[in-house]
Design an enzyme around this catalytic site. Structure first.
Site, mmCIF file in Angstrom:
data_model
loop_
_atom_site.group_PDB
_atom_site.id
_atom_site.type_symbol
_atom_site.label_atom_id
_atom_site.label_comp_id
_atom_site.label_asym_id
_atom_site.label_seq_id
_atom_site.Cartn_x
_atom_site.Cartn_y
_atom_site.Cartn_z
ATOM 1 C CG HIS A 1 -1.910 1.247 1.279
ATOM 2 N ND1 HIS A 1 -2.993 1.438 0.452
ATOM 3 C CD2 HIS A 1 -1.961 2.045 2.172
ATOM 4 C CE1 HIS A 1 -3.715 2.267 0.543
ATOM 5 N NE2 HIS A 1 -3.156 3.046 1.761
ATOM 6 N N GLY B 1 2.364 5.241 4.158
ATOM 7 C CA GLY B 1 1.879 5.703 5.590
ATOM 8 C C GLY B 1 0.240 4.970 5.704
ATOM 9 C CB SER C 1 -5.778 4.157 5.033
ATOM 10 O OG SER C 1 -6.974 4.444 4.185
ATOM 11 N N GLY C 2 -5.368 7.419 4.626
ATOM 12 C CA GLY C 2 -5.974 8.627 4.890
ATOM 13 C C GLY C 2 -5.087 10.026 5.397
ATOM 14 C CB ILE C 3 -1.481 9.634 6.565
ATOM 15 C CG1 ILE C 3 -0.692 10.605 7.588
ATOM 16 C CG2 ILE C 3 -0.671 9.304 5.445
ATOM 17 C CD1 ILE C 3 0.274 9.768 8.277
ATOM 18 N N GLY C 4 -2.607 11.186 3.971
ATOM 19 C CA GLY C 4 -2.344 12.294 2.762
ATOM 20 C C GLY C 4 -1.417 11.980 1.653
ATOM 21 N NE ARG D 1 15.516 19.448 15.461
ATOM 22 C CZ ARG D 1 15.436 20.171 16.447
ATOM 23 N NH1 ARG D 1 15.216 19.994 17.672
ATOM 24 N NH2 ARG D 1 15.320 21.390 15.992
#
Length: 309
Positions: free
Chosen positions: A139, A154, A156-159, A244
């Site tokens: 996916h 990521g 589902s629905g995260i963008g 970072r």
């Protein structure tokens, strides 16, 4: 391993089918290599790779011409009765009548190519290596960003699809949305592609299905792409420590191959398209020998050294 029919081989390589009455849909290739049966034509069949595509080149054909008809038929019989998947003649050479008759008898497809023997072999091996490579489906979204294959993963629905759409609008190309078929074509290379049913489509929640090729043109899509890096999108977690500096690369593994992977925390206001573009450019810089994190580290170390003096 996936199987490839002789019909697919004929269509892909532009071969002339000499015996069209044989059903080439029923003959399946399962091995990506080819064989030139030079030794077999002399009668030596030990260690014969009979499951491979058999290619008759100029040298083999010239040798055949030196044989008596009785000897030639005997060799043909032994070769074709060994259950080879097919015969391909290069350089537009035509099989003789005896070969064609025996191919019909043993139901062995026989084709002719106008390519040189070496070019034909290289092209068939390259294509079969991709078609028969180990394959998994995951996916995610695969896009070509500045020539780098970026796999966005990521929940589902995260963008993921929205990020891909923004990248397409910025001039990059979509390979596949939602389902990515990954093939391991070598120890270093993973190739991603779209399932036929979802090719060129993107699903956007609240809008539905859009056809990227129809909306943005043929330059906005791509059939296949090597997977060079992975970006994993995840919800921002205030308590989690995120990298970072990027001094050391993180990796994810598919089919035994490692790919550079970045975990990107998501919260409102972050421009995913620019983040993905920057990650792709930074990846290219690293491949060319420049690492921004190490450059900063070297500057800090040099500055500390001057202060100590």
């Amino acid at each position: 391993m996936y199987g490839v029919t002789i019909t697919e081989l004929i269509q892909k390589m532009g071969l002339q089918n000499i015996i069209p009455e044989i059903d080439t849909d029923k003959v399946v290739l399962s091995h990506p290599d080819v064989n030139r049966p030079a030794l077999q034509l002399t009668g030596f069949f030990d260690h014969f790779d009979k499951e491979r595509v058999q290619i008759i080149g100029f040298v083999e054909q010239e040798y055949i011409k030196t044989l008596t008809r009785e000897r030639k038929i005997s060799v043909y019989e032994k070769l074709l009765s060994s259950e080879i998947p097919c015969l391909v003649y290069s350089r537009s050479q035509m099989p003789d009548e005896d070969m064609q008759d025996l191919c019909r008898h043993y139901q062995v497809p026989c084709m002719v190519s106008d390519k040189t023997t070496s070019d034909l072999m290289a092209e068939i091996i390259r294509w079969l290596n991709v078609k028969l490579a180990p394959c998994i489906s995951i996916h995610g979204v695969l896009v070509d960003v500045f020539g780098e294959g970026v796999l966005i993963m990521g929940e589902s629905g995260i963008g993921k699809s929205e990020a891909a759409l923004e990248l397409i609008k910025r001039g990059h190309r979509l390979v596949t949305d939602d389902v990515v078929e990954i093939r391991r074509v070598s120890d270093d290379t993973l190739i991603g592609s779209a399932p036929d049913i979802t090719k060129h489509f993107i699903e956007l929640r609240g809008i539905g299905i859009i056809d990227v090729k129809a909306l943005f043109g043929v330059e906005s899509v791509k059939e296949t792409q090597s997977i060079n890096m992975v970006i994993k999108l995840e919800d921002w977690n205030r308590d989690k420590e995120y990298d970072r500096l990027g001094m050391e690369d993180q990796y994810i593994e598919f089919l035994g191959n490692r790919v550079v992977c970045h975990n990107i925390p998501i919260r409102p206001g972050r421009n995913l398209a620019i983040i993905v573009e920057s990650a792709a450019v930074n990846f290219r810089q690293k491949k060319m020998g420049y690492n921004a994190a190490r450059e900063l580290y070297n500057r800090v170390q040099a500055n500390l050294g001057r202060n100590l003096v």
